[in-house]
Structure formats: structure tokens, C-alpha cells
Design an enzyme around this catalytic site. Structure first.
Site, PDB file in Angstrom:
ATOM      1  N   LYS A 142       0.842  -1.193   0.000  1.00 31.02           N
ATOM      2  CA  LYS A 142       0.000   0.000   0.000  1.00 31.02           C
ATOM      3  C   LYS A 142       0.884   1.252   0.000  1.00 31.02           C
ATOM      4  O   LYS A 142       2.100   1.164   0.226  1.00 31.02           O
ATOM      5  CB  LYS A 142      -0.942  -0.066   1.211  1.00 31.02           C
ATOM      6  CG  LYS A 142      -1.938  -1.249   1.139  1.00 31.02           C
ATOM      7  CD  LYS A 142      -2.821  -1.308   2.384  1.00 31.02           C
ATOM      8  CE  LYS A 142      -3.839  -2.435   2.299  1.00 31.02           C
ATOM      9  NZ  LYS A 142      -4.691  -2.483   3.527  1.00 31.02           N
TER      10      LYS A 142
ATOM     11  N   GLU B  65      -8.807 -10.511  -8.056  1.00 34.26           N
ATOM     12  CA  GLU B  65      -8.007  -9.297  -7.864  1.00 34.26           C
ATOM     13  C   GLU B  65      -6.846  -9.225  -8.857  1.00 34.26           C
ATOM     14  O   GLU B  65      -6.526  -8.144  -9.353  1.00 34.26           O
ATOM     15  CB  GLU B  65      -7.523  -9.243  -6.403  1.00 34.26           C
ATOM     16  CG  GLU B  65      -8.699  -9.002  -5.444  1.00 34.26           C
ATOM     17  CD  GLU B  65      -8.351  -9.191  -3.969  1.00 34.26           C
ATOM     18  OE1 GLU B  65      -7.164  -9.422  -3.633  1.00 34.26           O
ATOM     19  OE2 GLU B  65      -9.280  -9.112  -3.136  1.00 34.26           O
TER      20      GLU B  65
HETATM   21  P1  ADP Z   1      -7.594  -7.260   5.369  1.00 30.68           P
HETATM   22  O1  ADP Z   1      -6.868  -6.213   4.565  1.00 30.68           O
HETATM   23  O2  ADP Z   1      -6.761  -7.737   6.542  1.00 30.68           O
HETATM   24  O3  ADP Z   1      -8.141  -8.383   4.526  1.00 30.68           O
HETATM   25  P2  ADP Z   1     -10.308  -6.136   5.538  1.00 30.68           P
HETATM   26  O4  ADP Z   1     -10.647  -6.807   4.257  1.00 30.68           O
HETATM   27  O5  ADP Z   1     -11.246  -6.301   6.697  1.00 30.68           O
HETATM   28  O6  ADP Z   1      -8.856  -6.541   6.075  1.00 30.68           O
HETATM   29  O7  ADP Z   1     -10.179  -4.566   5.287  1.00 30.68           O
HETATM   30  C1  ADP Z   1      -9.513  -4.101   4.167  1.00 30.68           C
HETATM   31  C2  ADP Z   1      -8.679  -2.906   4.546  1.00 30.68           C
HETATM   32  O8  ADP Z   1      -9.532  -1.839   4.960  1.00 30.68           O
HETATM   33  C3  ADP Z   1      -7.734  -3.118   5.723  1.00 30.68           C
HETATM   34  O9  ADP Z   1      -6.522  -3.751   5.365  1.00 30.68           O
HETATM   35  C4  ADP Z   1      -7.521  -1.692   6.191  1.00 30.68           C
HETATM   36  O10 ADP Z   1      -6.567  -1.013   5.361  1.00 30.68           O
HETATM   37  C5  ADP Z   1      -8.886  -1.080   5.951  1.00 30.68           C
HETATM   38  N1  ADP Z   1      -9.692  -1.130   7.172  1.00 30.68           N
HETATM   39  C6  ADP Z   1     -10.348  -2.200   7.682  1.00 30.68           C
HETATM   40  N2  ADP Z   1     -10.984  -1.875   8.828  1.00 30.68           N
HETATM   41  C7  ADP Z   1     -10.708  -0.573   9.053  1.00 30.68           C
HETATM   42  C8  ADP Z   1     -11.047   0.353  10.076  1.00 30.68           C
HETATM   43  N3  ADP Z   1     -11.812   0.002  11.102  1.00 30.68           N
HETATM   44  N4  ADP Z   1     -10.560   1.622   9.980  1.00 30.68           N
HETATM   45  C9  ADP Z   1      -9.800   2.000   8.940  1.00 30.68           C
HETATM   46  N5  ADP Z   1      -9.431   1.176   7.938  1.00 30.68           N
HETATM   47  C10 ADP Z   1      -9.886  -0.088   7.988  1.00 30.68           C
END
Ligand code: ADP
Length: 169
Positions: free
Chosen positions: A29, A146
Site C-alpha cells: 500500500k 483481484e
Molecule cells: P484485510 O486487509 O486484513 O483483509 P479487511 O478486508 O477487513 O482486512 O479490510 C480491508 C482494509 O480496509 C484493511 O486492510 C484496512 O486497510 C482497511 N480497514 C479495515 N478496517 C478498518 C477500520 N476500522 N478503519 C480503517 N481502515 C480499515
């Protein structure tokens, strides 16, 4: 009356253990790129023994970020997340290997870096969910989806590393 027995031990073993050759989309990222963690992060997947099949530095347009994260559209943090992902260049990668989807998620660590184990990428390099450095697909289906979203035809390369027999029997 002759019978043909076809026994493929590797196939049977992979069906039992779920160790299938898969592909996953890994993305460094914008914070990971800005902080100079590109080499470190690529290195972890290389050293584990996965095969890099796609790699590019890319400025993500808003529309692509929204499609990539469409499952999170209803979340309150969605606009911030889109702003974050489009805030600077990302490094897009396709990796292939046995069980690579779940294994990459383990190497990456929990979504909230404060919960991520030391030794994981997020555990070692991040403190906040909103700046968690790296993305990894959460299922083989999403891996394919993706890679299809982020790479154009011809950007993902099928190749055989010379060390392949030393990584997989
Ligand atoms: P992952 O990336 O671990 O698969 P998710 O799919 O739940 O997690 O979320 C995607 C992305 O969204 C996370 O990696 C993070 O960058 C962002 N994100 C998730 N939850 C939050 C939150 N509560 N606040 C801010 N950003 C979040």
C-alpha cells in the site's frame, strides 16, 4: 481382464491437506512504498518460496480502488480507505504457490497491526489498521479476481524457476 490403476500420490495428498497451487494478489500500500519497505516485503514472499508472476509500481485510480474494496462499501471508513489506497503509488504483485493464499495472510498478519504477531509484516512494521502497509487476497477466488482487476493481459508471466525442484517435491 486388465485394469488400469492411476495413482497420483501428490494429487491425493494435496486433496487431503488442501495444499493446492493457488495464486494471490499482494499489494504494498502507499504507506509501505513511502516508507521504503518494498524490498523488505517482496523479500519475505521470495524467501518463503513462492513464485512471483506479476509485479508493477502503479498509481491506483479511484474507480479501481472502489471496485477492489466493493465489499466494504457500506463501512464508515470506506471513503478514508479509498483516499488511502489512491494517495500514492502501490506495488502490485501476483504470487503463485502451494497454499499461497492462506500462507500469505499469515506472513502479513492481522488486519489491526497491534494484534499482528511479531514476525509478520504488519506485526513488524505497522501500528494502525488505516496504515497497515500491505494487502493480501482472502480466498483463492478473490486471488484470481483481484489479479484480473489489477493486471492487464500479458502482465502476469508463467515461468518455471530453476530452483523449483528444491521447493516442492
Ligand atoms: P484485510 O486487509 O486484513 O483483509 P479487511 O478486508 O477487513 O482486512 O479490510 C480491508 C482494509 O480496509 C484493511 O486492510 C484496512 O486497510 C482497511 N480497514 C479495515 N478496517 C478498518 C477500520 N476500522 N478503519 C480503517 N481502515 C480499515
Amino acid at each position: 481382464h486388465a485394469r488400469t490403476h492411476i495413482f497420483l500420490p501428490h494429487l491425493v495428498a494435496s486433496m487431503v491437506t488442501g495444499e493446492q497451487v493457488e495464486e494471490t494478489y499482494i499489494m504494498i500500500k502507499p504507506d509501505g512504498v513511502q516508507r521504503g519497505l518494498v524490498g523488505e516485503i517482496i523479500s519475505r514472499f521470495e524467501k518463503k518460496g513462492f513464485k512471483l508472476t506479476g509485479l508493477k509500481l502503479f498509481q491506483c485510480p479511484q474507480e479501481l480502488a472502489e471496485v477492489h474494496y466493493e465489499e466494504l462499501k457500506s463501512k464508515s471508513f470506506f471513503p478514508k480507505l479509498i483516499g488511502y489506497i489512491t494517495s500514492g503509488p502501490v506495488v502490485c504483485m501476483a504470487w503463485e504457490g502451494v497454499g499461497v493464499v492462506a500462507s500469505a495472510r499469515k506472513l502479513i498478519g492481522s488486519t489491526n497491526p497491534l494484534d499482528a504477531a511479531p514476525g509478520t509484516i504488519r506485526g513488524d512494521f505497522a501500528v494502525q489498521t488505516g496504515r497497515n502497509v500491505v494487502h493480501g487476497s482472502d480466498s483463492p477466488e478473490n486471488g484470481k479476481r483481484e489479479i484480473g482487476l489489477w493486471f492487464k493481459e500479458g502482465e502476469v508471466i508463467q515461468w518455471t524457476p530453476a530452483i523449483a525442484p528444491w521447493l516442492k517435491e
